[in-house]
Design a protein around this motif. Structure first.
Motif: not given
Length: 220
Positions: A1-11, A202-220
């Protein structure tokens, strides 16, 4: 169930990164409120907004330790504050601490004093400011660590700040809920926020910084 929840969150994240890319890129900021605290706006909609906050190793969230609040040992980096709506916090890592502060209108012998300021966000017109309103008494402080397996709900009018130990890289999600019609942007601190320097915040964030952070902390 926990794995399924993680997969849904990543989707869900995959969907938002594709369908909401323009808004995410526009509304995500480095050094949001505090040096080393960064905010990714995954979805912006009244009552449904979703943000991901994360800290880098050079963050200043460590200054919000309970000794700083109770004994004034260190100027707070993030003042004690309410919110404009009810919130749910979901930790993505350990080492994120919620610092609840409770205020009173009378002396108990255990109270501590903080300065009150009215906050104006620089995101509204690029002219951020804090206006001194006086001092206020607070009675107690309650510290709790956000749990990865248990979301934390908080009413809009609950006062708090957030503490992260020095050098820790952490992340958490914030889900916004019902608006508080009585909300006013007050902030409480142990030092003069009228002198706060918004330079570099409040500096703008590069798209690469955004996706790297999401990958790092969510495993997306």
């Amino acid at each position: 169930v926990h794995l399924m929840k993680n997969q849904i969150f990543r989707r869900l994240l995959e969907h938002l990164l594709v369908e909401n890319k323009e808004e995410i890129a526009k509304r995500s900021f480095k050094h949001c409120h505090v040096v080393g605290l960064h905010s990714i706006m995954l979805l912006e909609s009244p009552g449904k907004t979703i943000r991901m906050y994360f800290t880098d190793k050079d963050h200043e969230m460590w200054k919000n330790h309970q000794k700083s609040i109770l004994r004034n040992t260190m100027p707070l980096s993030l003042g004690v504050h309410p919110h404009h709506c009810n919130l749910t916090f979901q930790a993505l890592t350990p080492d994120v601490f919620n610092m609840h502060v409770y205020n009173v209108n009378y002396k108990t012998g255990n109270e501590f004093e903080l300065q009150e300021f009215l906050y104006h966000s620089p995101l509204k017109d690029k002219k951020g400011s804090f206006k001194y309103q006086g001092t206020k008494l607070f009675q107690s402080l309650f510290v709790e660590e956000f749990q990865i397996d248990r979301p934390k709900k908080m009413l809009a009018n609950q006062l708090h700040t957030v503490y992260v130990p020095m050098d820790k890289e952490t992340a958490w999600l914030v889900f916004e809920g019902k608006e508080d019609l009585a909300y006013k942007p007050f902030c409480y601190s142990n030092h003069d926020l009228e002198k706060f320097d918004f330079t570099g915040m409040y500096q703008p964030m590069d798209w690469s910084e955004i996706t790297q952070a999401i990958e790092k902390y969510t495993g997306k």
